[in-house]
Motif scaffolding. Structure first.
Motif, mmCIF file in Angstrom:
data_model
loop_
_atom_site.group_PDB
_atom_site.id
_atom_site.type_symbol
_atom_site.label_atom_id
_atom_site.label_comp_id
_atom_site.label_asym_id
_atom_site.label_seq_id
_atom_site.Cartn_x
_atom_site.Cartn_y
_atom_site.Cartn_z
ATOM 1 N N VAL A 27 0.776 -0.595 0.097
ATOM 2 C CA VAL A 27 0.263 0.225 -0.034
ATOM 3 C C VAL A 27 0.470 1.363 -0.166
ATOM 4 O O VAL A 27 2.231 1.323 0.576
ATOM 5 C CB VAL A 27 -1.193 -0.016 1.246
ATOM 6 C CG1 VAL A 27 -1.423 -1.360 1.567
ATOM 7 C CG2 VAL A 27 -0.051 -0.338 2.897
ATOM 8 N N ASN A 28 0.468 2.348 -0.627
ATOM 9 C CA ASN A 28 0.993 3.416 -0.321
ATOM 10 C C ASN A 28 0.644 4.644 0.957
ATOM 11 O O ASN A 28 -1.101 4.652 0.692
ATOM 12 C CB ASN A 28 1.095 4.465 -1.804
ATOM 13 C CG ASN A 28 1.553 5.891 -1.796
ATOM 14 O OD1 ASN A 28 3.209 5.698 -1.180
ATOM 15 N ND2 ASN A 28 1.000 7.351 -2.273
ATOM 16 N N VAL A 29 1.142 4.842 2.092
ATOM 17 C CA VAL A 29 0.607 5.603 2.981
ATOM 18 C C VAL A 29 0.675 7.402 3.088
ATOM 19 O O VAL A 29 1.756 7.486 2.705
ATOM 20 C CB VAL A 29 1.114 5.086 4.857
ATOM 21 C CG1 VAL A 29 0.489 5.819 5.797
ATOM 22 C CG2 VAL A 29 0.848 3.293 4.202
ATOM 23 N N ASP A 30 -0.602 8.168 2.776
ATOM 24 C CA ASP A 30 0.297 9.578 2.768
ATOM 25 C C ASP A 30 -1.021 9.998 3.463
ATOM 26 O O ASP A 30 -0.831 10.808 3.467
ATOM 27 C CB ASP A 30 -0.061 10.056 1.138
ATOM 28 C CG ASP A 30 -0.719 9.571 0.396
ATOM 29 O OD1 ASP A 30 -2.066 9.092 1.668
ATOM 30 O OD2 ASP A 30 -1.079 9.712 -0.540
ATOM 31 N N SER A 31 -2.201 9.180 4.293
ATOM 32 C CA SER A 31 -3.110 9.597 5.018
ATOM 33 C C SER A 31 -3.553 8.861 5.844
ATOM 34 O O SER A 31 -3.197 8.031 5.745
ATOM 35 C CB SER A 31 -4.208 10.413 4.443
ATOM 36 O OG SER A 31 -4.856 9.703 3.075
ATOM 37 N N ASP A 32 -4.482 9.461 6.631
ATOM 38 C CA ASP A 32 -5.138 8.221 6.967
ATOM 39 C C ASP A 32 -5.911 7.676 7.004
ATOM 40 O O ASP A 32 -6.706 8.552 6.166
ATOM 41 C CB ASP A 32 -6.196 8.845 8.882
ATOM 42 C CG ASP A 32 -5.134 9.712 9.874
ATOM 43 O OD1 ASP A 32 -3.685 9.946 9.709
ATOM 44 O OD2 ASP A 32 -5.457 10.843 10.888
ATOM 45 N N THR A 33 -6.274 6.215 6.555
ATOM 46 C CA THR A 33 -7.171 5.791 6.045
ATOM 47 C C THR A 33 -7.158 3.862 6.516
ATOM 48 O O THR A 33 -6.023 3.374 7.454
ATOM 49 C CB THR A 33 -6.464 5.017 4.575
ATOM 50 O OG1 THR A 33 -7.677 5.361 3.866
ATOM 51 C CG2 THR A 33 -4.950 4.619 4.276
ATOM 52 N N THR A 34 -7.781 3.372 6.160
ATOM 53 C CA THR A 34 -8.379 1.630 6.352
ATOM 54 C C THR A 34 -8.097 1.291 4.622
ATOM 55 O O THR A 34 -8.699 1.725 3.954
ATOM 56 C CB THR A 34 -9.245 1.547 6.623
ATOM 57 O OG1 THR A 34 -9.120 1.889 7.276
ATOM 58 C CG2 THR A 34 -9.624 0.179 7.028
#
Length: 216
Positions: free
Chosen positions: A136-143
């Motif tokens: 995954v690509n993490v760049d913000s709060d997310t599920t």
């Protein structure tokens, strides 16, 4: 005056500065100007401090919704290798696992889910969930969604020798091949146990998972 990557942070002129949630993955410095005891203007600049971004993250583990699985999230380096030590973990309930607040990762990350059971959409049998992963690509709060489609993309990236290629190449390619135009790690499939599939990304995602189950 506080600076981020050499640029002034607007309004940040107090003796302390608290980073906002959107800031991270950058270098922060501060410049102090004052008049010394001899009346001379002085300027002192701090050494740079590299800031690690951190976000509130979770996983939606789907074959059907998987209960009792342990999901772990790890950082992926520039060479495409996942770190051996996870940053956080969580156990799924109705498919959802929370990694907690402020997981220190920014960019490519690797999620691995093991164990747990789910109700198969096709047979209604309770089945053991296989190891299922996502890059995954993490760049913000997310599920993020972890599913058989993300496992396919992860295996293709592993074969290429670089997990980063899942984000750049294989996640989109697998999605297109199964009729999902959105990011397969960020689209949540429709829960077919409660809702009929519509002709949208969520519905097509759920239909693809049901078809894979039927093939199994």
């Amino acid at each position: 005056q506080w600076f981020s990557n050499g640029d002034q942070i607007a309004g940040a002129t107090s003796a302390s500065y608290t980073l906002s949630r959107g800031e991270g993955g950058e270098s922060v410095t501060v410049v102090v100007r004052y008049t010394d005891a001899s009346g001379l203007r002085e300027t002192v600049e701090s050494a740079p401090v590299d800031i690690q971004a951190a976000f509130t993250l979770g996983a939606l583990y789907v074959h059907g919704l998987v209960d009792g699985a342990v999901c772990e999230i790890s950082a992926v380096d520039a060479s495409g290798a996942a770190a051996s030590t996870p940053l956080a973990s969580g156990t799924t309930s109705s498919g959802l696992a929370s990694f907690g607040e402020l997981v220190p990762v920014d960019g490519t990350a690797f999620i691995s889910c093991t164990g747990g059971t789910y109700v198969d959409e096709v047979t209604a049998l309770v089945l053991d969930a296989p190891l299922t992963r996502a890059v995954v690509n993490v760049d913000s709060d997310t599920t993020f969604t972890v599913s058989p489609l993300t496992e396919i993309a992860t295996q293709l990236a592993e074969a290429a020798g670089d997990l980063n290629t899942a984000v750049s190449t294989y996640n989109p390619a697998v999605g297109i091949n199964f009729g999902v135009s959105g990011d397969i790690t960020e689209v949540a499939p429709t829960n077919l146990a409660t809702t009929a599939a519509s002709n949208d990304d969520a519905g097509r995602y759920a239909t693809a998972l049901a078809l894979i189950s039927q093939l199994d």
